[in-house]
Write a protein that holds these residues in place. Structure first.
Motif: not given
Length: 99
Positions: A53-78
């Motif tokens: 549910g976090a509001e983000r401002t991603p760049i489409l070219c990164n998302a189209s290469r498969g990059s997702g939410c940084e907050a979710c990634a940080a939680r997964a790493r934790g």
């Protein structure tokens, strides 16, 4: 590091994104666009993560290469770090070596 998804397939490489393609690419990596497509793949686009549910401002070219939410990634790493630490601790208590 954001979660990695499979790259979003483009119908014609090098062609401009349509608004529908752009929105589908964002949804593919777990974002719901909160405003109309800005018209450029390199422009920031206000979206909301459908997982956390976090509001983000991603760049489409990164998302189209498969990059997702940084907050979710940080939680997964934790979570991974906590699980790894718990496993190491249980091996230590057992007096054995890790398998």
């Amino acid at each position: 590091m954001a979660p990695a998804y499979a790259p979003f397939p483009r119908p014609v490489r090098g062609s401009p994104w349509t608004a529908e393609e752009a929105a589908a690419a964002m949804r593919h990596v777990g974002y719901e666009p909160e405003e109309p497509y800005p018209g450029r793949a390199s422009a920031r686009w206000r979206c909301r993560c459908t997982t956390c549910g976090a509001e983000r401002t991603p760049i489409l070219c990164n998302a189209s290469r498969g990059s997702g939410c940084e907050a979710c990634a940080a939680r997964a790493r934790g979570r991974a770090r906590i699980a790894r630490t718990a496993e190491e601790y249980s091996v230590h208590l057992a007096g054995g070596a890790a398998a």
